[in-house]
Scaffold this motif. Sequence first.
Motif, PDB file in Angstrom:
ATOM      1  N   LEU A 244     -22.912  21.212 -21.359  1.00  0.00           N
ATOM      2  CA  LEU A 244     -21.691  21.812 -22.011  1.00  0.00           C
ATOM      3  C   LEU A 244     -20.793  20.744 -22.322  1.00  0.00           C
ATOM      4  CD1 LEU A 244     -20.421  24.652 -22.161  1.00  0.00           C
ATOM      5  CD2 LEU A 244     -19.493  24.205 -19.885  1.00  0.00           C
ATOM      6  N   SER A 245     -20.065  20.924 -23.565  1.00  0.00           N
ATOM      7  CA  SER A 245     -19.279  19.798 -23.863  1.00  0.00           C
ATOM      8  C   SER A 245     -17.796  20.618 -24.680  1.00  0.00           C
ATOM      9  CB  SER A 245     -19.633  18.807 -24.496  1.00  0.00           C
ATOM     10  OG  SER A 245     -20.081  19.368 -25.924  1.00  0.00           O
ATOM     11  N   THR A 246     -16.867  19.677 -25.153  1.00  0.00           N
ATOM     12  CA  THR A 246     -15.765  20.572 -25.803  1.00  0.00           C
ATOM     13  C   THR A 246     -16.119  19.915 -27.397  1.00  0.00           C
ATOM     14  OG1 THR A 246     -14.606  18.215 -25.365  1.00  0.00           O
ATOM     15  CG2 THR A 246     -14.110  20.066 -24.033  1.00  0.00           C
ATOM     16  N   LYS A 247     -15.148  20.223 -28.202  1.00  0.00           N
ATOM     17  CA  LYS A 247     -15.258  20.181 -29.533  1.00  0.00           C
ATOM     18  C   LYS A 247     -14.096  19.587 -29.967  1.00  0.00           C
ATOM     19  CE  LYS A 247     -15.912  24.482 -30.862  1.00  0.00           C
ATOM     20  NZ  LYS A 247     -16.132  25.542 -31.778  1.00  0.00           N
ATOM     21  N   GLY A 248     -14.067  18.293 -30.211  1.00  0.00           N
ATOM     22  CA  GLY A 248     -12.905  17.190 -30.660  1.00  0.00           C
ATOM     23  C   GLY A 248     -11.733  17.437 -29.937  1.00  0.00           C
TER      24      GLY A 248
ATOM     25  N   ASP B 168     -10.046  20.370 -30.049  1.00  0.00           N
ATOM     26  CA  ASP B 168      -9.800  21.750 -29.726  1.00  0.00           C
ATOM     27  C   ASP B 168     -10.139  22.241 -28.371  1.00  0.00           C
ATOM     28  OD1 ASP B 168     -10.196  22.009 -32.517  1.00  0.00           O
ATOM     29  OD2 ASP B 168     -12.310  22.997 -32.359  1.00  0.00           O
ATOM     30  N   ILE B 169      -9.197  23.107 -27.924  1.00  0.00           N
ATOM     31  CA  ILE B 169      -9.034  23.551 -26.689  1.00  0.00           C
ATOM     32  C   ILE B 169     -10.232  24.664 -26.545  1.00  0.00           C
ATOM     33  CG2 ILE B 169      -7.652  24.376 -24.523  1.00  0.00           C
ATOM     34  CD1 ILE B 169      -6.581  21.651 -25.702  1.00  0.00           C
ATOM     35  N   ALA B 170     -11.641  24.317 -26.527  1.00  0.00           N
ATOM     36  CA  ALA B 170     -12.636  25.181 -26.292  1.00  0.00           C
ATOM     37  C   ALA B 170     -13.732  24.503 -25.852  1.00  0.00           C
ATOM     38  CB  ALA B 170     -12.702  25.652 -27.758  1.00  0.00           C
ATOM     39  N   PHE B 171     -14.754  25.211 -25.270  1.00  0.00           N
ATOM     40  CA  PHE B 171     -16.459  24.611 -25.060  1.00  0.00           C
ATOM     41  C   PHE B 171     -16.885  24.541 -26.399  1.00  0.00           C
ATOM     42  CE2 PHE B 171     -15.090  26.182 -20.915  1.00  0.00           C
ATOM     43  CZ  PHE B 171     -14.712  24.991 -20.076  1.00  0.00           C
ATOM     44  N   ASP B 172     -17.887  23.864 -26.480  1.00  0.00           N
ATOM     45  CA  ASP B 172     -18.900  23.801 -27.747  1.00  0.00           C
ATOM     46  C   ASP B 172     -20.057  25.399 -27.383  1.00  0.00           C
ATOM     47  OD1 ASP B 172     -20.533  23.227 -25.529  1.00  0.00           O
ATOM     48  OD2 ASP B 172     -21.691  21.940 -26.778  1.00  0.00           O
ATOM     49  N   GLN B 173     -19.739  25.871 -26.354  1.00  0.00           N
ATOM     50  CA  GLN B 173     -20.710  27.292 -26.266  1.00  0.00           C
ATOM     51  C   GLN B 173     -19.751  27.995 -25.532  1.00  0.00           C
ATOM     52  OE1 GLN B 173     -24.985  25.711 -25.146  1.00  0.00           O
ATOM     53  NE2 GLN B 173     -23.587  24.219 -24.613  1.00  0.00           N
TER      54      GLN B 173
ATOM     55  N   THR C 133     -24.307  19.467 -16.711  1.00  0.00           N
ATOM     56  CA  THR C 133     -23.446  18.442 -17.215  1.00  0.00           C
ATOM     57  C   THR C 133     -22.445  18.613 -18.162  1.00  0.00           C
ATOM     58  OG1 THR C 133     -25.720  17.014 -16.931  1.00  0.00           O
ATOM     59  CG2 THR C 133     -23.658  15.992 -18.042  1.00  0.00           C
ATOM     60  N   PHE C 134     -21.022  18.319 -17.785  1.00  0.00           N
ATOM     61  CA  PHE C 134     -20.168  18.480 -18.796  1.00  0.00           C
ATOM     62  C   PHE C 134     -19.413  17.336 -19.198  1.00  0.00           C
ATOM     63  CE2 PHE C 134     -15.282  19.357 -18.951  1.00  0.00           C
ATOM     64  CZ  PHE C 134     -15.544  20.037 -20.187  1.00  0.00           C
ATOM     65  N   ALA C 135     -19.186  17.189 -20.742  1.00  0.00           N
ATOM     66  CA  ALA C 135     -18.434  16.223 -21.158  1.00  0.00           C
ATOM     67  C   ALA C 135     -17.348  16.569 -22.089  1.00  0.00           C
ATOM     68  CB  ALA C 135     -19.607  15.484 -22.059  1.00  0.00           C
ATOM     69  N   ASN C 136     -16.264  15.575 -21.550  1.00  0.00           N
ATOM     70  CA  ASN C 136     -15.067  15.789 -22.317  1.00  0.00           C
ATOM     71  C   ASN C 136     -15.022  15.141 -23.445  1.00  0.00           C
ATOM     72  OD1 ASN C 136     -12.594  16.179 -23.457  1.00  0.00           O
ATOM     73  ND2 ASN C 136     -11.320  15.657 -21.654  1.00  0.00           N
ATOM     74  N   GLN C 137     -15.258  15.789 -24.735  1.00  0.00           N
ATOM     75  CA  GLN C 137     -15.543  15.172 -25.870  1.00  0.00           C
ATOM     76  C   GLN C 137     -14.099  15.019 -26.861  1.00  0.00           C
ATOM     77  OE1 GLN C 137     -19.117  16.161 -27.855  1.00  0.00           O
ATOM     78  NE2 GLN C 137     -20.438  15.126 -26.336  1.00  0.00           N
ATOM     79  N   ALA C 138     -13.144  15.118 -26.174  1.00  0.00           N
ATOM     80  CA  ALA C 138     -11.776  15.023 -27.002  1.00  0.00           C
ATOM     81  C   ALA C 138     -11.609  13.655 -27.534  1.00  0.00           C
ATOM     82  CB  ALA C 138     -10.721  15.495 -25.998  1.00  0.00           C
ATOM     83  N   LEU C 139     -10.755  13.431 -28.609  1.00  0.00           N
ATOM     84  CA  LEU C 139     -10.715  12.038 -28.939  1.00  0.00           C
ATOM     85  C   LEU C 139     -10.132  11.126 -28.310  1.00  0.00           C
ATOM     86  CD1 LEU C 139      -9.835  13.023 -32.643  1.00  0.00           C
ATOM     87  CD2 LEU C 139     -12.096  12.524 -31.822  1.00  0.00           C
TER      88      LEU C 139
ATOM     89  N   MET D 238     -10.219  29.106 -23.591  1.00  0.00           N
ATOM     90  CA  MET D 238     -11.604  28.087 -23.028  1.00  0.00           C
ATOM     91  C   MET D 238     -12.240  28.604 -21.917  1.00  0.00           C
ATOM     92  SD  MET D 238     -11.071  24.026 -22.587  1.00  0.00           S
ATOM     93  CE  MET D 238     -12.623  23.044 -22.393  1.00  0.00           C
ATOM     94  N   LYS D 239     -13.102  29.496 -22.296  1.00  0.00           N
ATOM     95  CA  LYS D 239     -13.941  30.120 -21.256  1.00  0.00           C
ATOM     96  C   LYS D 239     -15.151  30.651 -21.688  1.00  0.00           C
ATOM     97  CE  LYS D 239     -11.515  34.132 -21.792  1.00  0.00           C
ATOM     98  NZ  LYS D 239     -10.531  35.253 -21.379  1.00  0.00           N
ATOM     99  N   GLY D 240     -16.333  30.917 -20.866  1.00  0.00           N
ATOM    100  CA  GLY D 240     -17.651  31.558 -21.618  1.00  0.00           C
ATOM    101  C   GLY D 240     -18.489  32.186 -20.416  1.00  0.00           C
ATOM    102  N   ILE D 241     -19.688  32.467 -20.772  1.00  0.00           N
ATOM    103  CA  ILE D 241     -20.438  33.320 -19.672  1.00  0.00           C
ATOM    104  C   ILE D 241     -21.769  32.419 -19.786  1.00  0.00           C
ATOM    105  CG2 ILE D 241     -21.686  35.301 -19.460  1.00  0.00           C
ATOM    106  CD1 ILE D 241     -19.068  36.058 -18.433  1.00  0.00           C
TER     107      ILE D 241
END
Length: 162
Positions: free
Chosen positions: A39-43, A45-50, A64-70, A150-153
């Motif tokens: 799971l990661s983030t998108k740039g 954005d305050i959001a998960f990629d999924q 595995t979670f990656a913070n991919q903010a710039l 910023m949440k999901g299932i």
Amino acid sequence: MLNRTIKIVSILSFLVLNKQLLGKEQNKVVSKAGVTVSLSTKGNDIAFDQTSIQIPFAETITLTFANQALKGSEILHNVAILKPGSLDKFLNALQLSGYDLDKIKNDPSILIMTEALPPGASQSVEFHPGEPGFYPFVCVMAGHADMLGMKGILNITKPLKK
Ligand SMILES: [Cu+2]
């Protein structure tokens, strides 16, 4: 002649034994591999990629979670996996805690939570879901889950019958 027979028998029994050991070892590897989720983030954005992830049930799941903010954005993120059905209760408790990670980390709704990660950082955590079900996941940084969505299932499904 007798001597030769003994030799052949001992070679055969060595081969059989060896095969049994190999078989056991292979089983071990299969069960140890478990299920992994990324799971990661998108740039920035305050959001998960999924927001919806489906995986088969396993005793141990590695996330595995990656913070991919710039880099330089200073946007922190994390992820907490919650028990099924506990999302609203948890978000309430999170607001009441003032988004305090130290206060919320022992909340009974949390199955597992990563640290607050800076841009470019990642962390792997293991958890044991116990049973199939719909497990909510959220970022607990102030306003990220409750105000910005910023949440999901995580849908952990029953294993396929063999
Ligand atoms: Cu976040």
